[in-house]
Design an enzyme around this catalytic site. Structure first.
Site, PDB file in Angstrom:
ATOM      1  N   LYS A  74       0.980   3.952  -3.201  1.00  0.00           N
ATOM      2  CA  LYS A  74       0.593   5.457  -2.934  1.00  0.00           C
ATOM      3  C   LYS A  74       1.803   6.384  -3.079  1.00  0.00           C
ATOM      4  O   LYS A  74       1.739   7.431  -3.534  1.00  0.00           O
ATOM      5  CB  LYS A  74      -0.009   5.483  -1.584  1.00  0.00           C
ATOM      6  CG  LYS A  74      -1.257   4.933  -1.350  1.00  0.00           C
ATOM      7  CD  LYS A  74      -2.151   5.335  -2.295  1.00  0.00           C
ATOM      8  CE  LYS A  74      -3.796   4.931  -2.114  1.00  0.00           C
ATOM      9  NZ  LYS A  74      -4.870   5.641  -2.962  1.00  0.00           N
ATOM     10  N   TYR A 113       0.826  -1.151   0.037  1.00  0.00           N
ATOM     11  CA  TYR A 113       0.063  -0.105   0.114  1.00  0.00           C
ATOM     12  C   TYR A 113       0.833   1.104  -0.002  1.00  0.00           C
ATOM     13  O   TYR A 113       0.274   2.258  -0.784  1.00  0.00           O
ATOM     14  CB  TYR A 113      -0.535  -0.161   1.309  1.00  0.00           C
ATOM     15  CG  TYR A 113      -1.891   1.030   1.356  1.00  0.00           C
ATOM     16  CD1 TYR A 113      -3.000   0.981   0.248  1.00  0.00           C
ATOM     17  CD2 TYR A 113      -2.034   2.079   1.997  1.00  0.00           C
ATOM     18  CE1 TYR A 113      -3.837   2.115   0.404  1.00  0.00           C
ATOM     19  CE2 TYR A 113      -3.050   3.212   2.249  1.00  0.00           C
ATOM     20  CZ  TYR A 113      -3.657   3.073   1.177  1.00  0.00           C
ATOM     21  OH  TYR A 113      -5.014   3.969   1.260  1.00  0.00           O
TER      22      TYR A 113
END
Length: 249
Positions: A156, A152
């Site tokens: 991002k 993640y």
């Protein structure tokens, strides 16, 4: 006229943004794997045109034709707000246990999909002289490491740099698209439930996220969506900028 395009619009922040847009825009184009029945009822009450497109953003090969389908439905004079909201938190695992299947899904949905959509949107609207804003929903995880969030955080962070580069480039074009990142902070969503249910051996900060819930620190998606929509009304968005909700409160 205003047209909003929202991915991941069936739940969480995406659904909250969509509900706000149905009250303030002329046309909402919602992209998600499943429809949200309440959206059509809201559109009927508000008189807003609603277009729903069912697609799994994991199928990145279909995304260029998706953008073409979306833009074909946009009115010739409408300002356009494209919100790349869809995302997944899994796999919540330390490096060495990520697994290629979950890792590839994370890379496609969190990173490849918004980049392909942005690339196609910029390409297909480069000669459109109107307000064009593309928002990539970001996270504090784009800037800060979390144990168990390698996938993640990495996706991002990559999306954040893409937004900065694209914003820099667009400032040099005749009819620029404004590309920004927006970090919504901690929200009371299904994703937060997934985080809290993670094995503490996989996610060292799990108890902190339980505390957020117990102490009522989590913001509602509706509150966050309202702050984002207020931001998009501004005429002086800085291209490529990372906007954090904490600075908008």
């Amino acid at each position: 006229m205003k047209t909003f395009i929202i991915t991941g619009a069936s739940k969480g922040l995406g659904a909250a943004i969509a509900k706000g847009c149905l009250q303030t825009s002329d046309h909402c184009i919602l992209v998600s794997r499943t429809a949200h029945p309440e959206m059509q009822r809201m559109a009927d009450r508000s008189g807003t045109k609603l277009t729903f497109i069912s697609l799994d953003l994991n199928e990145t090969e279909k995304l260029p034709s998706l953008v073409n389908e979306i833009l074909t439905a946009v009115d010739d004079t409408s300002d356009i707000y494209f919100i790349n909201n869809a995302g997944v938190i899994e796999p919540i695992k330390p490096v060495g246990n990520l697994g290629i299947v979950n890792l590839e899904t994370s890379m496609r949905v969190n990173f490849m999909a918004p980049i392909v959509l942005a690339d196609e949107f910029v390409k297909q609207t480069k000669d459109w002289n109107r307000k064009k804003v593309l928002v990539n929903i970001s996270s504090g995880a784009a800037k800060n490491p979390y144990h168990g969030w390698a996938a993640y955080c990495s996706t991002k962070a990559g999306l954040e740099m893409f937004t900065r580069v694209a914003g820099l480039e667009q400032d040099k074009t005749s009819f620029p698209t404004s590309l920004i990142s927006f970090s919504p902070g901690v929200m009371d969503t299904e994703m937060q439930g997934t985080i809290r249910s993670a094995d503490e051996r996989d996610f060292a900060d799990r108890d902190k996220f339980h505390e957020y819930k117990e102490k009522g620190i989590l913001r509602s998606p509706e509150f966050v969506a309202d702050k984002l929509l207020q931001l998009l009304e501004a005429e002086d968005l800085e291209n490529g900028k990372f906007y954090d909700i904490k600075n908008l409160l």
